[in-house]
Design an enzyme around this catalytic site. Structure first.
Site: not given
Ligand SMILES: NC(=O)c1ccc[n+]([C@@H]2O[C@H](COP(=O)([O-])OP(=O)(O)OC[C@H]3O[C@@H](n4cnc5c(N)ncnc54)[C@H](O)[C@@H]3O)[C@@H](O)[C@H]2O)c1
Length: 255
Positions: A64, A90, A144, A159, A161-163, A192
């Site tokens: 992305v 996502n 987040s 992170y 700042a991005s969120k 999560i």
């Molecule tokens: N897990 C948590 O506790 C949590 C909490 C708050 C927010 N989030 C947000 O939820 C979203 C998903 O996180 P997750 O926990 O499932 O993480 P994860 O690491 O399990 O999954 C992320 C997925 O994104 C893919 N990815 C990474 N960089 C990429 C790129 N440049 N282009 C396309 N795909 C890419 C990875 O290969 C992976 O499949 C993220 O935006 C994360 O910041 C997660």
């Protein structure tokens, strides 16, 4: 009647964690899913799981943070699949070093995180804007707790700042696209259990304990905990909801 019948949904970062769970959930609700991930094998596996369960899906490789590739995949999906009406931004990454670390590392992490978590959301949204407008579509962004606060556990300013940026972009787009019938919302997950925090869970139990102690529901979330809010925001159930963030954080932000 399934809630997302006749929709075509693009989910970024759909190769694992929350993105895969959302992709599977949308397919269960009748959407045809384009699963995009930087890891092509993981994207294909998600599509395979959906098809194995009787749904419709295709997997595509996409980083992305690469704007040209985002535009190219939008054209390919328009040609090969059809008009996208749901976009889930996502894909996301994190790092856990603060601002005080080695200067080169801190600067690289800033670029990497902003490049994926914020520029990536812009790149993909902009690439799919025409079909989303034409379909009166729905955009769901992954925010987040850190869309509001910097957490008590080690994390990066980039992170946070991005969120914050993702939430600001969500509100700005909701204001700009409302007249076109496009709704734009965010989900704010708490902790999560996914690959993004596997290392912290394995090696820093005290960090996890701090989080759970601060979570009224008293447990970490699972990817499936994000699927209900994601279906709600993509479906007609939320027809009058835009510019909002639905917190799915076990109550973390209330205390
Ligand atoms: N897990 C948590 O506790 C949590 C909490 C708050 C927010 N989030 C947000 O939820 C979203 C998903 O996180 P997750 O926990 O499932 O993480 P994860 O690491 O399990 O999954 C992320 C997925 O994104 C893919 N990815 C990474 N960089 C990429 C790129 N440049 N282009 C396309 N795909 C890419 C990875 O290969 C992976 O499949 C993220 O935006 C994360 O910041 C997660």
């Amino acid at each position: 009647m399934a809630l997302l019948q006749n929709h075509i949904a693009v989910v970024t970062g759909a190769g694992g964690g929350i993105g895969r769970a959302i992709a599977l959930g949308y397919a269960r609700e009748g959407a045809r899913v384009a699963a995009l991930d930087i890891d092509p094998a993981a994207a294909s596996e998600t599509a395979k799981q959906i098809k194995g369960a009787g749904g419709k899906a295709d997997g595509f490789a996409l980083d992305v943070s690469n704007r040209a590739d985002c535009n190219a995949i939008a054209k390919r999906i328009a040609d090969e699949i059809g008009r996208v009406s749901i976009l889930v931004n996502n894909a996301g990454i994190t790092r856990r070093s603060g601002i005080g670390g080695d200067a080169e590392t801190v600067a690289r992490e800033w670029d990497d995180i902003i490049g994926v978590n914020l520029n990536g959301v812009f790149n993909v949204t902009h690439a799919f804007l025409a079909p989303l407008r034409a379909s009166k579509g729905r955009i769901v962004n992954l925010g987040s707790i850190q869309s509001f606060v910097h957490v008590r556990t080690p994390s990066s300013p980039a992170y946070t700042a991005s969120k914050h940026g993702v939430l600001g972009f969500t509100r700005a787009l909701a204001a700009e696209l409302g007249k076109d019938g496009v709704r734009v919302n965010a989900i704010g997950p708490g902790l999560i259990e996914t690959a993004i925090n596997a290392n912290a869970r394995a090696n820093h139990p005290e960090m996890i304990k701090t989080f759970i102690d601060h979570t009224p529901l008293g447990r970490a979330g699972q990817p499936e905990d994000i699927v209900g809010p994601a279906i709600f925001l993509a479906s007609d159930l939320s027809a009058y909801v835009t510019g909002s963030i639905v917190m799915a954080d076990g109550g973390y932000r209330t205390v």
